[in-house]
Enzyme design. Structure first.
Site, PDB file in Angstrom:
ATOM      1  N   GLY A 287      49.486 103.505  42.246  1.00 24.21           N
ATOM      2  CA  GLY A 287      49.776 103.902  41.085  1.00 24.21           C
ATOM      3  C   GLY A 287      48.593 103.929  39.791  1.00 24.21           C
TER       4      GLY A 287
ATOM      5  CB  SER B 202      65.403 135.201  46.328  1.00 29.31           C
ATOM      6  OG  SER B 202      64.749 134.429  47.121  1.00 29.31           O
TER       7      SER B 202
ATOM      8  CG  ASP C 154      62.816 127.379  49.183  1.00 29.29           C
ATOM      9  OD1 ASP C 154      62.263 127.161  50.305  1.00 29.29           O
ATOM     10  OD2 ASP C 154      62.657 127.167  48.034  1.00 29.29           O
TER      11      ASP C 154
ATOM     12  N   GLY D 164      62.829 135.102  49.625  1.00 25.26           N
ATOM     13  CA  GLY D 164      62.034 133.729  49.755  1.00 25.26           C
ATOM     14  C   GLY D 164      62.610 133.207  50.907  1.00 25.26           C
TER      15      GLY D 164
ATOM     16  CB  CYS E  24      46.242 101.923  46.288  1.00 21.08           C
ATOM     17  SG  CYS E  24      44.754 101.907  45.191  1.00 21.08           S
ATOM     18  CE1 TYR E  25      49.856  98.152  39.495  1.00 23.02           C
ATOM     19  CE2 TYR E  25      51.829  99.042  40.423  1.00 23.02           C
ATOM     20  CZ  TYR E  25      51.334  98.159  39.399  1.00 23.02           C
ATOM     21  OH  TYR E  25      51.873  97.557  38.417  1.00 23.02           O
TER      22      TYR E  25
ATOM     23  CE  LYS F 262      58.457 126.661  50.089  1.00 25.71           C
ATOM     24  NZ  LYS F 262      59.672 127.318  49.243  1.00 25.71           N
TER      25      LYS F 262
ATOM     26  CG  HIS G 236      45.437 106.149  48.917  1.00 25.29           C
ATOM     27  ND1 HIS G 236      46.633 106.320  48.022  1.00 25.29           N
ATOM     28  CD2 HIS G 236      44.508 105.699  47.653  1.00 25.29           C
ATOM     29  CE1 HIS G 236      46.365 105.719  47.014  1.00 25.29           C
ATOM     30  NE2 HIS G 236      45.153 105.497  46.801  1.00 25.29           N
TER      31      HIS G 236
ATOM     32  CD  GLU H  30      48.783 107.525  50.534  1.00 26.91           C
ATOM     33  OE1 GLU H  30      48.419 106.999  51.443  1.00 26.91           O
ATOM     34  OE2 GLU H  30      48.738 107.536  49.314  1.00 26.91           O
TER      35      GLU H  30
END
Ligand code: XMP
Length: 515
Positions: free
Chosen positions: A57, A225, A229, A227, A84-85, A371, A171, A173
């Site tokens: 953070g 659409s 999703d 797309g 981290c934080y 996604k 980090h 990630e």
């Protein structure tokens, strides 16, 4: 048991990486949700996660008003990993000292693993990590032991001696920590005891069963659409309820070349759904005639879209449900989750969405997915790569890439040029590496020469970007040869274009679209 019952919670302290942490945990096939940082220990006990991750953070633990967690969460017996934080909070809560580092440490650091324990098992003795912090833990209480160090950070990784509480100053990630996935994998499996239940094929199976139970023999409408999703939602529903699904495609004449046809082929040929195509080109063009203001274009298109959709939906008898492709990031960012973080300010231009008063019950089968998971699910359901990997496309379509007035002729110019650009990017095998690529038609003409004659014709700009989250983006450094080829082909093959330029602006300060 649902595959999401075995879960890790990420407590969000305002990190730009909170969603990334959750995605990385899910890549370890463990379900992960983001919750607000001050969720109570009592609520966590009810949710019964297998582990907690405290995110990084922007604050310093000593700042007034710095976000804190309920100190009782360290006494639940649930494993905790502070990043981290989050590490500083965990260590501080358990008696360690934190100080401001003499200088901010930001970037790659060389890390030596001194005592791997369960968390760093399998990580190389010397490994690269990504640091981004001001404060750091300077003295750990007797109850902690160090696991790894860097030149400037004696406690790059620590473990509590008796409680399952770990801290990482770096980090794990981000991709700049190449062995970060091993560390997160160790945490969720060895430390937390998760058994890797989160698999998308099981998600599909389970979601299909749930949709069947909920819908019974009633009818569902789904807007398509083109797309990824909405295509995945429709494919999931087609599997679940077959001919009780009706899809609506509003073809507003602002789609890319061949897009409507591709959707029609896929959903009538392959999935055999009841597909209603609203041919709205003339209606949209007349609504847009003379309009050059971008926000007005969006408003008019959004409005007309809803009218077309609602008119068509009213023709479908007995429909009680409306399926939508809402994703987990939309749900988190809207701040609407009981335990989730507060809403984040996001530029919301999605006026193509449907109003809530359409009088349907909503089905949102992708609400829990990121996604990348939606793409994997699409593949799992048998959608072709062409749909699954399609770049995002704005709801108002080519209208916001047609700077100035929107006319059929100008749209056709974009469509032709855009098709050439995408074809060449695919041929160069760069379509997946790039996040969005498209052509913009400028509202000016430029002088050129063709044969012996002087021309005064259209200018198009090519835009191609790379991004993780679409909030920031870098322009793609496409090879010159590729740019040259696209330019030559567009000028030769698209009538009325005599100049091609390449957009080399990053976001911020530019945006991805031009309007
Ligand atoms: P910007 O241009 O804001 O775009 O950097 C970020 C992402 O959002 C898409 N975008 C839109 N999507 N309706 C949409 O559904 C819109 O009006 C709209 N405007 C931009 C853009 O394509 C990019 O992916």
């Amino acid at each position: 048991m649902r595959i999401s019952d075995e879960r890790i919670l990420v407590l969000d302290f305002g990190s730009q990486y909170a969603q990334l942490i959750a995605r990385r945990v899910r890549e370890q096939q463990v379900y992960c949700e983001i919750v607000r940082h001050n969720i109570s220990a009592e609520r966590i006990r009810e949710l019964a996660p297998k582990g907690l991750i405290l995110s990084g953070g922007p604050a310093s633990v000593y700042e007034q008003g710095a976000p804190k967690c309920d100190p009782d969460i360290f006494r639940l017996g649930i494993p905790v990993l502070g990043i981290c934080y989050g590490m500083q909070l965990a260590c501080q809560a358990m008696g360690a000292q934190i100080e401001s580092a003499t200088r901010r440490e930001y970037g790659r650091a060389h890390c030596r693993v001194t005592s791997p324990g369960q968390l760093l098992a399998g990580v190389s003795n010397e490994t690269q990590v990504w640091m981004s912090h001001g404060d750091q833990v300077t003295a750990i209480a007797e109850d902690f032991e160090p696991l790894a160090e860097t030149d400037t950070c004696p406690f790059a990784a620590v473990k509590h001696k008796s409680e399952p509480v770990y801290g990482l100053q770096f980090h794990p990630e981000v991709t700049h920590t190449p062995e970060g996935a091993t560390i997160l994998g160790n945490f969720v499996t060895t430390v937390c005891g998760c058994s890797r239940l989160w698999k998308l094929e099981d998600f599909a199976r389970q979601t299909i069963e749930e949709i069947r139970d909920r819908v019974g023999d009633r009818r569902v409408i789904c807007g398509l659409s083109g797309g990824v999703d909405s295509s995945v939602v429709a494919a999931l529903l087609a599997r679940a309820i077959g001919d009780q699904l009706s899809c609506i495609l509003v073809d507003h004449g602002l789609l890319r070349k061949g897009e409507a046809e591709a959707v029609i082929t896929e959903f009538t040929g392959h999935f055999k759904t009841d597909l209603h195509v609203v041919q709205g080109e003339d209606r949209f063009l007349s609504v847009l005639a003379g309009e050059t203001n971008p926000q007005e274009k969006r408003r008019k298109i959004g409005h007309t879209f809803i009218e077309c959709f609602a008119d068509e939906a009213a023709k479908i008898e007995g429909a009680e449900f409306l399926a939508q492709g809402t994703l987990y990031p939309d749900v988190i960012e809207s701040g609407g989750l009981e335990d989730g973080p507060a809403a984040t300010i996001k530029l919301h231009h999605n006026v193509g969405g449907l109003p809530e008063d359409l009088d349907f019950q909503l089905i949102e089968p992708l609400r829990d997915l990121f996604k990348d998971e939606v793409r994997a699910l699409g593949t799992e359901l048998g959608l072709p790569d062409d749909i699954v990997w399609r770049h995002p496309f704005p709801g108002p379509g080519l209208a916001v890439r047609c700077l100035g007035e929107v006319t059929k002729r100008r749209l056709d110019t974009i469509r032709e040029a855009d098709a050439i650009m995408i074809e060449e990017i695919k041929a160069a095998d760069l379509y997946r590496k790039t996040s969005q690529a498209f052509v913009v038609l400028l509202p000016v003409q430029s002088v050129g020469v063709m044969g012996d004659a002087r021309t005064y014709e259209d200018v198009v700009a090519l835009r191609c970007i790379e991004t993780e989250d679409f909030m920031t983006a870098d322009w793609s450094h496409l090879p010159y040869e590729l740019l040259a080829k696209m330019s030559t082909r567009i000028i030769n093959e698209v009538q009325g274009v005599n100049r091609v330029v390449y957009d080399v602006s990053s976001k911020p300060p530019a945006t991805i679209e031009w309007e």
